[in-house]
Enzyme design. Structure first.
Site, short mmCIF file in Angstrom:
data_model
loop_
_atom_site.label_atom_id
_atom_site.label_comp_id
_atom_site.label_asym_id
_atom_site.label_seq_id
_atom_site.Cartn_x
_atom_site.Cartn_y
_atom_site.Cartn_z
CB THR A 15 -0.93 0.01 1.24
OG1 THR A 15 -1.77 -1.14 1.19
CG2 THR A 15 -1.80 1.25 1.28
CG ASP A 59 -1.30 -8.00 -2.58
OD1 ASP A 59 -1.34 -8.82 -1.64
OD2 ASP A 59 -2.07 -7.05 -2.70
CB SER A 60 1.87 -8.15 1.66
OG SER A 60 0.50 -7.99 1.93
CB SER A 61 -1.83 -11.76 -0.38
OG SER A 61 -2.54 -10.91 0.49
CB THR A 278 1.14 -20.02 23.51
OG1 THR A 278 -0.15 -19.68 24.02
CG2 THR A 278 1.96 -18.75 23.36
CB CYS A 280 -1.72 -16.69 24.59
SG CYS A 280 -2.73 -17.88 25.51
#
Length: 343
Positions: A15, A59-61, A278, A280
């Site tokens: 972007t 594109d980063s994807s 994890t 988390c």
């Protein structure tokens, strides 16, 4: 009088490299060779700025290990010519990309700052200018004629992080990244303040070692209540699989059902490296702390400690190519190599 630092901007895509054509309202690629013309504020920085762009912005994807190598090739070819590098890429996969680059460059003695933006550089409310200007300023920063930063970092919305400690947490706010298990290396406000205690101190007598061979025959297996035998089996029996990042609960806990443990045991016996990370956002795996993780340790599952999933992927890609015994692999994965985890 010291010479001005030479900074190379490497634009890969994303972007930040878009600018609006106000006649058509369409976004088009920004010409980084004209960067000081479009961002005159850069003239106030005490450095020489040059840029290089991918022939076709990515594109980063669509990022993959071939593009990781391309970034590393550019840095390797220009390493002696420049004092610092600012790599611009899409933010969606920036934590993955920058983490991988940190492992591909050993004994790094110069700053490599990844940045991007949530809005295009030509947008009225863009965050691109501040991110870019401050990233360049950080890449220029020196103390006692040595760079203050000599590691791979990620700068976004007033904070500089160690890249391999970061995770993207927000798709809409300018504060898109966080580093839950390691403090920011610098914070930008009225002044640019470096938290020097947390910054890596390199050995300036060592030579840069570039490692371009990565193994990407790996998978992420995220546990959830009710996950089935078929799903786990299909992932662990994937053809050519060499490593798995196992996203477990809490401090590294997983189901203790016999079918699940048998599948893990079979995978480890097939020399598939399994890393316990994890789910988390913050905290660490502590295998053996609870009964449900004791058996994982006994099976040969490797503790990722407080490493992020993004960096566990990068470190797996790196270490799987090295000729290591099982004990050596476990030793090096559970040891910080680029400051990516806490012992």
């Amino acid at each position: 009088m010291t010479n001005k630092p030479n900074i190379l901007i490497v634009y890969t895509g994303g972007t930040i490299g878009m600018i609006k054509d106000y006649k058509t309202n369409a976004l088009k690629a920004f010409d980084f060779s004209q960067i000081t013309k479009n961002i005159p504020e850069l003239h106030q920085l005490n450095c020489n700025i040059e840029s290089i762009s991918f022939d076709e912005p990515i594109d980063s994807s669509n990022m993959n290990i071939d593009f990781y190598r391309k970034i590393v090739d550019i840095i390797e070819e220009n390493y002696k010519k420049y004092d610092g590098f600012v790599v611009l890429s899409g933010s969606d996969t920036m934590s993955y990309v920058s983490s991988a680059i940190s492992f591909m460059l050993e004994n790094l003695q110069k700053p490599i700052i990844f940045t991007g933006s949530q809005l295009p550089i030509g947008d009225l409310r863009t965050d691109a200018k501040e991110n870019l200007i401050t990233s360049i300023e950080i890449a220029c920063a020196r103390k006692e004629n040595k760079p203050i930063i000599a590691e791979v970092c990620l700068y976004f919305e007033y904070k500089l992080y160690r890249a391999n400690r970061t995770t993207k947490i927000n798709a809409e706010q300018f504060e898109a990244f966080t580093s839950m298990n390691y403090p920011p290396l610098a914070e930008s406000g009225v002044h640019l303040n470096f938290n020097e205690y947390y910054i890596h101190k390199p050995d300036f007598n060592k030579e840069l070692v570039v490692r371009k061979n990565l193994v990407n025959d790996i998978a992420i297996l995220k546990l959830f209540p009710g996950i089935t035998n078929n799903v786990v089996e299909s992932i662990l029996n994937a053809k050519g699989l060499k490593g798995v990042v196992l996203e477990t609960y809490g401090a590294g806990n997983a189901p203790d059902q016999e079918w699940f443990l048998n599948l893990l045991k079979d995978a480890v016996q097939k020399n598939i490296k399994i890393i316990n990370v994890t789910q988390c956002v913050a905290g660490s795996v502590s295998q053996g702390h609870y009964e449900t993780s004791v058996v994982l340790k006994e099976l040969g599952v490797i503790s990722g400690k407080d490493i992020t999933t993004e960096t566990a992927i990068a470190k797996l890609m790196y270490l799987l190519h090295e000729d290591l015994s099982n004990d050596e692999f476990t030793h090096y994965f559970e040891k910080p190599l680029r400051g990516e985890l806490t012992i």
